[in-house]
Design an enzyme around this catalytic site. Sequence first.
Site, PDB file in Angstrom:
ATOM      1  N   THR A   1       0.828  -1.208   0.000  1.00 52.56           N
ATOM      2  CA  THR A   1       0.000   0.000   0.000  1.00 52.56           C
ATOM      3  C   THR A   1       0.865   1.261   0.000  1.00 52.56           C
ATOM      4  O   THR A   1       0.689   2.156  -0.839  1.00 52.56           O
ATOM      5  CB  THR A   1      -0.900   0.007   1.263  1.00 52.56           C
ATOM      6  OG1 THR A   1      -1.591  -1.232   1.327  1.00 52.56           O
ATOM      7  CG2 THR A   1      -1.888   1.154   1.245  1.00 52.56           C
ATOM      8  N   VAL A   2       1.797   1.328   0.926  1.00 55.34           N
ATOM      9  CA  VAL A   2       2.584   2.561   1.066  1.00 55.34           C
ATOM     10  C   VAL A   2       3.755   2.579   0.078  1.00 55.34           C
ATOM     11  O   VAL A   2       3.948   3.569  -0.660  1.00 55.34           O
ATOM     12  CB  VAL A   2       3.110   2.727   2.518  1.00 55.34           C
ATOM     13  CG1 VAL A   2       3.827   4.061   2.662  1.00 55.34           C
ATOM     14  CG2 VAL A   2       1.959   2.625   3.519  1.00 55.34           C
TER      15      VAL A   2
ATOM     16  N   LYS B   1       5.932   1.838  12.989  1.00 59.88           N
ATOM     17  CA  LYS B   1       5.826   2.223  14.415  1.00 59.88           C
ATOM     18  C   LYS B   1       6.107   1.061  15.343  1.00 59.88           C
ATOM     19  O   LYS B   1       6.667   1.239  16.422  1.00 59.88           O
ATOM     20  CB  LYS B   1       4.444   2.808  14.721  1.00 59.88           C
ATOM     21  CG  LYS B   1       3.267   1.912  14.343  1.00 59.88           C
ATOM     22  CD  LYS B   1       2.577   2.457  13.142  1.00 59.88           C
ATOM     23  CE  LYS B   1       1.552   1.514  12.551  1.00 59.88           C
ATOM     24  NZ  LYS B   1       1.032   2.021  11.293  1.00 59.88           N
TER      25      LYS B   1
ATOM     26  N   GLY C   1      -0.007   8.952   9.959  1.00 59.08           N
ATOM     27  CA  GLY C   1       0.048   8.992   8.495  1.00 59.08           C
ATOM     28  C   GLY C   1       0.590  10.291   7.925  1.00 59.08           C
ATOM     29  O   GLY C   1       1.758  10.616   8.108  1.00 59.08           O
TER      30      GLY C   1
ATOM     31  N   ILE D   1      -0.019  13.398   8.667  1.00 59.04           N
ATOM     32  CA  ILE D   1       0.073  14.598   9.531  1.00 59.04           C
ATOM     33  C   ILE D   1       1.535  14.787   9.950  1.00 59.04           C
ATOM     34  O   ILE D   1       2.122  13.872  10.545  1.00 59.04           O
ATOM     35  CB  ILE D   1      -0.803  14.444  10.796  1.00 59.04           C
ATOM     36  CG1 ILE D   1      -2.247  14.080  10.430  1.00 59.04           C
ATOM     37  CG2 ILE D   1      -0.758  15.711  11.627  1.00 59.04           C
ATOM     38  CD1 ILE D   1      -3.118  13.772  11.639  1.00 59.04           C
TER      39      ILE D   1
ATOM     40  N   GLU E   1      -8.604  -4.714   9.914  1.00 53.50           N
ATOM     41  CA  GLU E   1      -7.903  -5.949   9.545  1.00 53.50           C
ATOM     42  C   GLU E   1      -8.762  -7.165   9.889  1.00 53.50           C
ATOM     43  O   GLU E   1      -9.633  -7.076  10.777  1.00 53.50           O
ATOM     44  CB  GLU E   1      -6.608  -6.063  10.359  1.00 53.50           C
ATOM     45  CG  GLU E   1      -5.666  -4.896  10.245  1.00 53.50           C
ATOM     46  CD  GLU E   1      -4.815  -4.965   8.993  1.00 53.50           C
ATOM     47  OE1 GLU E   1      -4.732  -6.055   8.391  1.00 53.50           O
ATOM     48  OE2 GLU E   1      -4.254  -3.928   8.604  1.00 53.50           O
TER      49      GLU E   1
ATOM     50  N   ASP F   1      -1.885  -0.580  18.588  1.00 53.94           N
ATOM     51  CA  ASP F   1      -1.351   0.279  17.525  1.00 53.94           C
ATOM     52  C   ASP F   1      -1.224   1.730  18.024  1.00 53.94           C
ATOM     53  O   ASP F   1      -0.219   2.402  17.767  1.00 53.94           O
ATOM     54  CB  ASP F   1      -2.286   0.192  16.311  1.00 53.94           C
ATOM     55  CG  ASP F   1      -1.873   1.139  15.198  1.00 53.94           C
ATOM     56  OD1 ASP F   1      -0.874   0.849  14.518  1.00 53.94           O
ATOM     57  OD2 ASP F   1      -2.538   2.185  15.031  1.00 53.94           O
TER      58      ASP F   1
ATOM     59  N   LYS G   1       2.317   4.211  18.504  1.00 50.02           N
ATOM     60  CA  LYS G   1       2.463   5.600  18.049  1.00 50.02           C
ATOM     61  C   LYS G   1       2.695   6.535  19.230  1.00 50.02           C
ATOM     62  O   LYS G   1       3.507   7.461  19.166  1.00 50.02           O
ATOM     63  CB  LYS G   1       1.229   6.018  17.258  1.00 50.02           C
ATOM     64  CG  LYS G   1       1.063   5.215  15.963  1.00 50.02           C
ATOM     65  CD  LYS G   1      -0.329   5.352  15.407  1.00 50.02           C
ATOM     66  CE  LYS G   1      -0.527   4.512  14.160  1.00 50.02           C
ATOM     67  NZ  LYS G   1      -1.934   4.389  13.772  1.00 50.02           N
TER      68      LYS G   1
ATOM     69  N   GLY H   1      -3.556   5.113   4.897  1.00 47.92           N
ATOM     70  CA  GLY H   1      -3.880   5.068   3.472  1.00 47.92           C
ATOM     71  C   GLY H   1      -2.653   5.370   2.651  1.00 47.92           C
ATOM     72  O   GLY H   1      -1.680   5.965   3.139  1.00 47.92           O
TER      73      GLY H   1
END
Length: 429
Positions: A14-15, A106, A135, A137, A191, A202, A206, A303
Site C-alpha cells: 500500500t505505502v 511504528k 500517516g 500529519i 484488519e 497500535d 504511536k 492510506g
Amino acid sequence: MTTPFRIAIAGLGTVGGDVVKALQSRGAELSQRAGRPLEVVAVSARDRKKSRATDVSSIAWHADAVALAQSNADVVVELIGGEEGAARAVVEAALNARKHVVTGNKALLARHGARLAMLAEEHGRGLKFEAAVAGGIPVVKALRESLIAHGIVAVRGILNGTCNYILTNMEATGRAFEAVLQDAQNLGYAEADPTLDVGGGDTAHKLALLSSLAFGTKPDLERMSVEGIERITTDDIRFAREFGFRIKLLGIARRIGNGIDQRVQPAMVRASTPLADVDGAFNAVVADADAAGPYFFEGRGAGAAPTASAVVADIVDIARGSIGPAFGIPAKSLKSLETAPAGAVSSAFYLRFEVLDLPGVLAEIAGHLAQSQVSIESMIQRGRAHGEPVSIVMITHETAQSAVERALKVIATSDKVRARPCMIPMEAA
Ligand SMILES: NC(=O)c1ccc[n+]([C@@H]2O[C@H](COP(=O)([O-])OP(=O)(O)OC[C@H]3O[C@@H](n4cnc5c(N)ncnc54)[C@H](OP(=O)(O)O)[C@@H]3O)[C@@H](O)[C@H]2O)c1
C-alpha cells in the site's frame, strides 16, 4: 551536475507502491525541492510476479530485502512492517552499511527505536519516521523540530483510524461494537485480525514515539497502560452525549511532577472541542507546548497517499542534508522513562454499573465510593424490563484514578453487580 540521491525501497505494498508512484510522477519537482535528482535504484518485495499499480520493471529487483543494504543506494526505505523479521533486519543492515533509513514502521521503532537511533548516530546517518505516526500529519517533525522552545507538557491524540471509525459509526447508527467492527472489516477499514487496532496496541506504538519526541525519553511500551475500545457500549456513547461528551480512543502522554504518564484509553472528550469533532478514519494530535500554547493537528492517519506523502517528505529532507537525531536529541541522551506516581493521575470519571434492581444497591455503591473518597457530581439511573439489570451512571468530581480503581474493585465483587463496572476518564478540555 549534482550527484543523484539514490533510493532503495523495501516493500511495495500500500505505502511502498505509492512512494514509487509519487517519486516517478512528481520526480522533477521533488528533485528541485531536494536540490538534487532523486532516483529509485533498487526495490524489494516478496513476490516479483505480483501485479502492481506501479511499473518497477526498470528498477533493480532484490529478492532478499537485506541485500538493499549492499546496493549503491544512499537511503533505504523500509515499508515491510512488523517489529521483528525482515523489517528489523533491513533497517539494521542498512544502518550498519552507512545508509540513511526512512521507515513507516511504528511497531519496530516503539520496540527498538532507542537502539536503532543509536546505531544511526554511530554511523552518522539519518533515521526518519514521519509516516509511523498519524500517516500524513507532519506531527513527528513538529515535535522534533518546531515546538521545542518551551518544552511539551502533554501530547494527546486520536491515533488509530479504525477505532475512530468504529466509535463514530456506533454513535451515528446506534449499533453495537461487534456489528460495526464487522462492517469495518467488510469495507476494508479493519484488519481480519483487528486486535492490534481495537485493543489499543497500535495507538500504543504511536504514543511511545510521540512521547519520546516530546519528552526526550526512550520509547517505552512497558510503562504504559493500554485499554482498547472493545468494552464500549452504545449505552456509554448515548450517556456521553447526554452529558455533553463524545467517546474517543486517546493516546495520552503528559508530564506529571518528575514523571511521565503514558496511557491509551477510551476517554470522554467534551463535545465541540476540536478533538471531539474528529470523525471517521481521521487522526488528530494536540500538543500542549506550555507557554506557547496548544497546537492541534488533524488529517488522514493512514492510506496510501497520506502515508506516502510523509515518507517522501522524509526522503527529501535527508537528500537536502537534514539528518539530525531521530528523536530530536542525541540517542545517548535519551532518558529512561520515569512513570508518574500512582495517585497523581486525576480527573473526573464516568462510571457505569450494571446492577440488579434491588433495594439498597445504590447505597452500597455510593458507600464504597465514599470510603475511597470518591464524590459524585451527577447520576442517571435507567430502568429496563422487570427482572433485567439496570444501568446506574455516575460522573465523579475530579479525583485520583487510583481511588476510583480501588472502589470499583470492591464494588465488582458485589452479588448485585452484574458486570465489571465501566470507568472512563473525562478529558478536561
Ligand atoms: N497502510 C497504511 O495506511 C500505513 C499507515 C501508516 C504506516 N504504515 C506502515 O507502513 C509499513 C507498510 O505498510 P503497508 O500497509 O504498505 O503494508 P503492505 O501493504 O502489507 O505491504 C508490505 C510490503 O512488504 C513486502 N514484504 C513482506 N515481507 C517481505 C520480505 N520478507 N521481504 C521483502 N518484502 C516483503 C510485501 O511484498 P509483496 O507485495 O510481494 O507481498 C509488500 O510489498 C508498515 O510498517 C505499516 O505499519 C502503513
